[in-house]
Design a protein around this motif. Sequence first.
Motif, PDB file in Angstrom:
ATOM      1  N   TRP A 126       0.914  -1.274   0.056  1.00  0.00           N
ATOM      2  CA  TRP A 126       0.300   0.004   0.089  1.00  0.00           C
ATOM      3  C   TRP A 126       0.875   1.274   0.119  1.00  0.00           C
ATOM      4  N   TRP A 133       0.623  -6.934   0.003  1.00  0.00           N
ATOM      5  CA  TRP A 133      -0.826  -7.106   0.238  1.00  0.00           C
ATOM      6  C   TRP A 133      -1.459  -7.574  -0.730  1.00  0.00           C
ATOM      7  N   GLU A 135      -4.501  -6.476  -2.107  1.00  0.00           N
ATOM      8  CA  GLU A 135      -5.149  -5.883  -3.159  1.00  0.00           C
ATOM      9  C   GLU A 135      -4.244  -4.975  -4.155  1.00  0.00           C
ATOM     10  N   ASN A 173      -8.000 -13.208   2.178  1.00  0.00           N
ATOM     11  CA  ASN A 173      -8.113 -11.871   2.761  1.00  0.00           C
ATOM     12  C   ASN A 173      -7.219 -10.945   2.320  1.00  0.00           C
ATOM     13  N   TYR A 174      -6.515 -10.142   3.318  1.00  0.00           N
ATOM     14  CA  TYR A 174      -5.593  -8.949   3.047  1.00  0.00           C
ATOM     15  C   TYR A 174      -4.340  -9.647   2.737  1.00  0.00           C
ATOM     16  N   PRO A 190     -11.250  -8.449  -1.536  1.00  0.00           N
ATOM     17  CA  PRO A 190      -9.928  -8.897  -1.950  1.00  0.00           C
ATOM     18  C   PRO A 190     -10.104 -10.271  -2.660  1.00  0.00           C
ATOM     19  N   HIS A 414      -9.992  -3.078   9.092  1.00  0.00           N
ATOM     20  CA  HIS A 414     -10.208  -4.715   7.945  1.00  0.00           C
ATOM     21  C   HIS A 414     -11.272  -4.390   7.084  1.00  0.00           C
ATOM     22  N   ARG A 416     -13.751  -2.416   4.333  1.00  0.00           N
ATOM     23  CA  ARG A 416     -13.805  -1.040   3.788  1.00  0.00           C
ATOM     24  C   ARG A 416     -14.999  -0.400   3.486  1.00  0.00           C
ATOM     25  N   TRP A 505      -5.219  -0.879   4.021  1.00  0.00           N
ATOM     26  CA  TRP A 505      -6.046  -1.722   4.627  1.00  0.00           C
ATOM     27  C   TRP A 505      -5.527  -3.316   4.688  1.00  0.00           C
ATOM     28  N   ASN A 508      -1.046  -1.944   8.475  1.00  0.00           N
ATOM     29  CA  ASN A 508      -0.353  -2.950   8.815  1.00  0.00           C
ATOM     30  C   ASN A 508       1.065  -2.369   9.066  1.00  0.00           C
TER      31      ASN A 508
END
Length: 630
Positions: A126, A133, A135, A173-174, A190, A414, A416, A505, A508
């Motif tokens: 990100w 991550w 996404e 997930n992420y 995701p 966690h 959006r 998101w 982290n």
Amino acid sequence: MVAAVNPDGGWGYTAGTASHPEPTCLALLALSTAREPFAQPIANGLAALERHRQPDGGYQLAGARPEAGWPTAITLFTQLALGAGPEQVKPTVARVLGTESRAVEAVPETADMENDIDLSLVGWPWAATNFGWVEPTAWACLALRAAGLELHPRVQQGLKLLLDRAFDSGGVNYGNRVVLGTATEPIPGPTALMLLAVQGAVAHPRVDAAVGYLRVHAAKSNDLDHLAWARIALGVHDADTATRELLPELDKKVAALAADPTITVHRLALAALAVAGTNPMRLRYGAHPASPLDATAAAPPAAGGGLLAKVATKFRGAMVAGLGALKPLPPTSAVHIARAASYDEPLAEVLAAQFAHFRPHLPLAGKRVVLKPNLVEYRADRVINTDPRVVDAVITLCKQEGAAEIIVAEGPGHWRNVEFLVRESGLGAVLDRHGVRFLDINHDEPVKVLNLGRLTKLDHLYMSRTVLGADVLVSLPKLKMHHWAGVTLSLKNLFGTLPGICYGWPKNELHWRGIPQSIVDISCTHPAHLSIIDGIVGMEGDGPLHGTAKHAGVLVMGLDPVAVDATGARIMGLPPERVPTLVYAAAKRVGRIAEAEIPQFGEPIAAVAQTFALPPKIDRELLPPPKQTA
């Protein structure tokens, strides 16, 4: 959607807010399915995107955190979908290729991950110099594949990372399948992006399982964000009859939810993209090795910014240390504990009696008050969030005290679609009844402020303008254990005051820089003025999400967040002297931790104390027990 466009031609996350590349790209992709009637809005939108262009070819919100270059890949994909030529996007391709996630170091927190996922794989973060991550990696792979770079090693490794993070049972997930030995859960958004990124490139059982997971979840979901992404991804992975038969039903559900006039611009654009007649997210497969887009990756920014930047950092550090030594403690460290056996009691009256002890120090009359509840995820069978009836009572208190404006704000790490959380948790009905607006901090305008804690070594933090503009910030946490922080109370609750558009998101990066350190930095920089813990029903064990409900029957209030949290820890049976966040915060003069320095009103701690089960493996996160004096 066209009516919601900003004067600059772009779209913000909500009507009337500044344009941002992400909602602008989603709106443009939706309009691209009917280009002729929307030719002018498309041209204006593309021009608006160019205002976010950086000298190195990247794209990000002007004035936001420089490291947060994640919108670059989304912008690249959108430009290509709308017919941008090779030379136009070549610098942006190079910027995407030049952005790499960092490797995960072997530390105790990753011990359970090292046997579960491949931490050596490089994807996209990100924010620059951070970890990969799902996404941002999915968007980067999708954009580079659209640019014809199917066979580029970065793309191939990115696709491998996405499959590595996916569950055998379906979905992703992420990025983590297991945290401290506890299996995490897949998330539709995701998962959909992962499926879009791997379309036509990978035949793998986890792809089929992800399609199955998305199909099952979409059939029963009422979350517009999840439904729209599921519809887009399943529209690409529609080889099986079950998926094709589900698509018309999903179209109806998305259209019905999008008809709600309160839907944000961001989700309206996503819904329009989902139900469009054609799907611009469907790739034309095949690599083009001779393409002029086979550009050399742009060099990442030099770490540290050179000698001058390092000198400036040291100077700021010395200045902050000097200011910290002069930092005044809160006006009082008194804490009030009130009994409340259930949420059906007259909580507003209980809070009013508590607040009488603090009104002389913190009058609310004429003030702009921002309430920050703990709203993380919605699970009907779990006690995760601040109960909306407590928020209801606090709003009533603020009104009775004559507050000029009340805003409820949260920026979950966690989930959006915060509007969905607000509605499903019951908080939406409370806000509607009171006429109080909700603000998604994750999409709020970020403001660069000097980090007055500096335990994370970050020179600055990017915080919500709405939070910074409050006369009174009220932290409304849940009484919960936390598997990394020990406890998550009023201090930890302020994680949600940093916008996701700057930190991603989940947020982290703040975890990896040290959870206690990040919490203290935030609290040193902009602490809560009033803290009220919802301890009527708390969470013991594997908090903040997977623990067990624990009745404590208390509301805890105070102006000193360290004193309030120390009291909360004592109520849960955990000595606050073992909680790094509280010890570090006390050392930074955010508040007082010693029980002898915290005047007690209402119920004594001993009368309400419980024994909360500790999170698994928490001993390695806590400080050693204080030595007993003879």
